[in-house]
Design a protein around this motif. Structure first.
Motif, PDB file in Angstrom:
ATOM      1  N   PRO A 129     -79.020  27.865 104.856  1.00 26.44           N
ATOM      2  CA  PRO A 129     -79.927  27.520 103.746  1.00 26.44           C
ATOM      3  C   PRO A 129     -79.629  26.162 103.137  1.00 26.44           C
ATOM      4  O   PRO A 129     -80.548  25.481 102.673  1.00 26.44           O
ATOM      5  N   ILE A 130     -78.347  25.740 103.141  1.00 32.10           N
ATOM      6  CA  ILE A 130     -78.009  24.415 102.600  1.00 32.10           C
ATOM      7  C   ILE A 130     -78.666  23.321 103.447  1.00 32.10           C
ATOM      8  O   ILE A 130     -79.324  22.414 102.925  1.00 32.10           O
ATOM      9  N   VAL A 131     -78.488  23.418 104.771  1.00 32.31           N
ATOM     10  CA  VAL A 131     -79.050  22.398 105.660  1.00 32.31           C
ATOM     11  C   VAL A 131     -80.567  22.398 105.588  1.00 32.31           C
ATOM     12  O   VAL A 131     -81.206  21.334 105.518  1.00 32.31           O
ATOM     13  N   TRP A 132     -81.170  23.588 105.578  1.00 29.06           N
ATOM     14  CA  TRP A 132     -82.629  23.639 105.539  1.00 29.06           C
ATOM     15  C   TRP A 132     -83.172  23.130 104.209  1.00 29.06           C
ATOM     16  O   TRP A 132     -84.284  22.576 104.158  1.00 29.06           O
ATOM     17  N   MET A 133     -82.409  23.300 103.128  1.00 32.03           N
ATOM     18  CA  MET A 133     -82.846  22.763 101.844  1.00 32.03           C
ATOM     19  C   MET A 133     -82.825  21.234 101.876  1.00 32.03           C
ATOM     20  O   MET A 133     -83.736  20.578 101.371  1.00 32.03           O
ATOM     21  N   VAL A 134     -81.775  20.662 102.502  1.00 34.85           N
ATOM     22  CA  VAL A 134     -81.707  19.205 102.655  1.00 34.85           C
ATOM     23  C   VAL A 134     -82.860  18.714 103.527  1.00 34.85           C
ATOM     24  O   VAL A 134     -83.528  17.718 103.197  1.00 34.85           O
ATOM     25  N   ILE A 135     -83.109  19.415 104.641  1.00 37.23           N
ATOM     26  CA  ILE A 135     -84.205  19.020 105.536  1.00 37.23           C
ATOM     27  C   ILE A 135     -85.545  19.108 104.813  1.00 37.23           C
ATOM     28  O   ILE A 135     -86.427  18.253 104.993  1.00 37.23           O
ATOM     29  N   ALA A 136     -85.714  20.130 103.967  1.00 32.91           N
ATOM     30  CA  ALA A 136     -86.965  20.284 103.229  1.00 32.91           C
ATOM     31  C   ALA A 136     -87.204  19.085 102.309  1.00 32.91           C
ATOM     32  O   ALA A 136     -88.329  18.572 102.211  1.00 32.91           O
ATOM     33  N   VAL A 137     -86.155  18.625 101.643  1.00 29.12           N
ATOM     34  CA  VAL A 137     -86.282  17.449 100.771  1.00 29.12           C
ATOM     35  C   VAL A 137     -86.639  16.216 101.599  1.00 29.12           C
ATOM     36  O   VAL A 137     -87.520  15.424 101.225  1.00 29.12           O
ATOM     37  N   LEU A 138     -85.965  16.051 102.747  1.00 28.20           N
ATOM     38  CA  LEU A 138     -86.259  14.910 103.613  1.00 28.20           C
ATOM     39  C   LEU A 138     -87.685  14.974 104.152  1.00 28.20           C
ATOM     40  O   LEU A 138     -88.354  13.941 104.284  1.00 28.20           O
ATOM     41  N   ARG A 139     -88.155  16.172 104.439  1.00 27.22           N
ATOM     42  CA  ARG A 139     -89.533  16.329 104.915  1.00 27.22           C
ATOM     43  C   ARG A 139     -90.530  15.803 103.893  1.00 27.22           C
ATOM     44  O   ARG A 139     -91.527  15.157 104.246  1.00 27.22           O
ATOM     45  N   VAL A 140     -90.281  16.108 102.623  1.00 22.43           N
ATOM     46  CA  VAL A 140     -91.176  15.641 101.567  1.00 22.43           C
ATOM     47  C   VAL A 140     -91.198  14.117 101.535  1.00 22.43           C
ATOM     48  O   VAL A 140     -92.268  13.491 101.474  1.00 22.43           O
ATOM     49  N   ILE A 141     -90.016  13.508 101.626  1.00 27.03           N
ATOM     50  CA  ILE A 141     -89.917  12.055 101.544  1.00 27.03           C
ATOM     51  C   ILE A 141     -90.640  11.389 102.709  1.00 27.03           C
ATOM     52  O   ILE A 141     -91.478  10.487 102.519  1.00 27.03           O
ATOM     53  N   TYR A 142     -90.327  11.833 103.944  1.00 26.58           N
ATOM     54  CA  TYR A 142     -90.938  11.139 105.081  1.00 26.58           C
ATOM     55  C   TYR A 142     -92.417  11.442 105.222  1.00 26.58           C
ATOM     56  O   TYR A 142     -93.182  10.627 105.736  1.00 26.58           O
ATOM     57  N   SER A 143     -92.874  12.599 104.745  1.00 25.74           N
ATOM     58  CA  SER A 143     -94.307  12.888 104.810  1.00 25.74           C
ATOM     59  C   SER A 143     -95.081  12.028 103.813  1.00 25.74           C
ATOM     60  O   SER A 143     -96.193  11.564 104.115  1.00 25.74           O
ATOM     61  N   VAL A 144     -94.511  11.807 102.636  1.00 15.27           N
ATOM     62  CA  VAL A 144     -95.145  10.921 101.662  1.00 15.27           C
ATOM     63  C   VAL A 144     -95.199   9.487 102.200  1.00 15.27           C
ATOM     64  O   VAL A 144     -96.204   8.792 102.034  1.00 15.27           O
ATOM     65  N   LEU A 145     -94.129   9.059 102.866  1.00 11.18           N
ATOM     66  CA  LEU A 145     -94.114   7.717 103.443  1.00 11.18           C
ATOM     67  C   LEU A 145     -95.221   7.557 104.485  1.00 11.18           C
ATOM     68  O   LEU A 145     -95.919   6.533 104.521  1.00 11.18           O
ATOM     69  N   VAL A 146     -95.381   8.569 105.339  1.00 10.36           N
ATOM     70  CA  VAL A 146     -96.431   8.514 106.359  1.00 10.36           C
ATOM     71  C   VAL A 146     -97.802   8.550 105.706  1.00 10.36           C
ATOM     72  O   VAL A 146     -98.720   7.813 106.101  1.00 10.36           O
ATOM     73  N   TRP A 147     -97.966   9.392 104.707  1.00 11.80           N
ATOM     74  CA  TRP A 147     -99.247   9.483 103.985  1.00 11.80           C
ATOM     75  C   TRP A 147     -99.619   8.133 103.376  1.00 11.80           C
ATOM     76  O   TRP A 147    -100.779   7.708 103.430  1.00 11.80           O
ATOM     77  N   GLN A 148     -98.649   7.448 102.797  1.00  7.57           N
ATOM     78  CA  GLN A 148     -98.909   6.123 102.233  1.00  7.57           C
ATOM     79  C   GLN A 148     -99.274   5.124 103.329  1.00  7.57           C
ATOM     80  O   GLN A 148    -100.168   4.296 103.151  1.00  7.57           O
ATOM     81  N   GLN A 149     -98.570   5.228 104.455  1.00  8.71           N
ATOM     82  CA  GLN A 149     -98.843   4.327 105.569  1.00  8.71           C
ATOM     83  C   GLN A 149    -100.246   4.542 106.133  1.00  8.71           C
ATOM     84  O   GLN A 149    -100.873   3.606 106.642  1.00  8.71           O
ATOM     85  N   MET A 150    -100.744   5.785 106.043  1.00  7.12           N
ATOM     86  CA  MET A 150    -102.064   6.123 106.578  1.00  7.12           C
ATOM     87  C   MET A 150    -103.162   6.003 105.524  1.00  7.12           C
ATOM     88  O   MET A 150    -104.199   6.669 105.617  1.00  7.12           O
ATOM     89  N   ASN A 151    -102.931   5.174 104.511  1.00 10.70           N
ATOM     90  CA  ASN A 151    -103.942   4.890 103.473  1.00 10.70           C
ATOM     91  C   ASN A 151    -104.401   6.147 102.733  1.00 10.70           C
ATOM     92  O   ASN A 151    -105.593   6.349 102.507  1.00 10.70           O
ATOM     93  N   HIS A 152    -103.448   6.975 102.377  1.00 12.11           N
ATOM     94  CA  HIS A 152    -103.698   8.184 101.573  1.00 12.11           C
ATOM     95  C   HIS A 152    -104.597   9.191 102.287  1.00 12.11           C
ATOM     96  O   HIS A 152    -105.289   9.979 101.637  1.00 12.11           O
ATOM     97  N   GLN A 153    -104.567   9.190 103.606  1.00 15.19           N
ATOM     98  CA  GLN A 153    -105.318  10.184 104.366  1.00 15.19           C
ATOM     99  C   GLN A 153    -104.405  11.336 104.782  1.00 15.19           C
ATOM    100  O   GLN A 153    -103.232  11.131 105.106  1.00 15.19           O
ATOM    101  N   PHE A 154    -104.958  12.536 104.781  1.00 14.93           N
ATOM    102  CA  PHE A 154    -104.194  13.728 105.152  1.00 14.93           C
ATOM    103  C   PHE A 154    -104.539  14.221 106.552  1.00 14.93           C
ATOM    104  O   PHE A 154    -103.672  14.717 107.264  1.00 14.93           O
TER     105      PHE A 154
END
Length: 251
Positions: A129-154
């Motif tokens: 659960p510790i590792v998956w919690m860290v991965i979950a936080v990283l997922r949020v960060i990199y998904s937001v970065l990609v979303w910004q790169q794709m001009n706010h498209q989902f």
């Protein structure tokens, strides 16, 4: 003594956040389970349809979010950062609670891992659960970065592949953790969570190198997890690598 108490508090907090059940609840209290060496076609269809439906639902969520973000971006009463915060909260829900969108039983539990024979090098249960919690936080960060790169498209390929990866991981959890199908869990963890994580990492890297580098951490962890699942399968009887029919037998 204080160190043990602090460790217990930390473990309880992490298990609560990640919704990991630690009790030894019996799935079939009045029956034992006898397996026959026959492919359970019905359960294969259930896994397949459950995964596909979860993917469709999460893609629909992405569509709704895209419409909402367009409204937010076009409304001057909202600050410029509000849509980013809103998007981050969405990805947090998808990353930590993706199983909410699944029709399959995706209970997070330590029961299977605690009861099976494991290799000596296997991590203690609290590590997961510790590792998956860290991965979950990283997922949020990199998904937001990609979303910004794709001009706010989902509804773009990287984010669609991301939700596919989440759905495959939830299905694997059902097979291994909930139903304890150690044989079927081996090919599923390789062709599901691990392979999809590699594909998503490559696509993210092409979209935003920082996001790709961040996601590569989950690939390393899933590689360790896949090897661990394989060794657990070997140490616990090496049942066939497909879901067997389960026959309840009265005690």
């Amino acid at each position: 003594m204080n160190e043990f108490n602090n460790l217990g508090i930390i473990e309880k907090f992490i298990n609560t956040v990640m919704r990991v059940k630690t009790g030894n609840q019996q799935r079939y209290p009045n029956t034992s389970i006898a397996t026959i060496q026959e492919l359970d076609i019905r359960v294969v269809l259930v896994y397949t349809l459950g995964t596909l439906l979860q993917i469709v639902v999460m893609i629909f969520v992405l569509l709704v979010m895209e419409k909402l973000v367009i409204l937010i971006d076009n409304n001057s009463s909202f600050p410029s950062w509000f849509s980013t915060l809103f998007t981050g909260l969405l990805f947090a829900v998808l990353s930590i609670r993706s199983r909410f969108f699944s029709l399959l039983d995706n209970t997070r539990s330590r029961q299977t891992y605690d009861q099976v024979i494991r290799p000596r090098w296997s991590p203690p249960p609290l590590v997961f659960p510790i590792v998956w919690m860290v991965i979950a936080v990283l997922r949020v960060i990199y998904s937001v970065l990609v979303w910004q790169q794709m001009n706010h498209q989902f509804l773009v390929l990287p984010l669609i592949l991301f939700v596919v990866h989440l759905a495959l991981g939830d299905t694997w959890n059902t097979i291994f953790t909930v139903e304890r199908r150690l044989g079927a869990a081996v090919p599923v963890v390789i062709l599901g969570p691990w392979l999809s994580a590699v594909v998503v990492t490559v696509i993210y890297w092409q979209t935003n190198p920082v996001a790709g580098m961040t996601l590569s951490f989950s690939c390393v962890w899933l590689t360790v997890a896949a090897v661990l699942v394989f060794r657990i399968w070997q140490l616990n009887g090496s049942e066939p690598l497909y879901p067997l029919k389960l026959t309840p037998v009265e005690k």
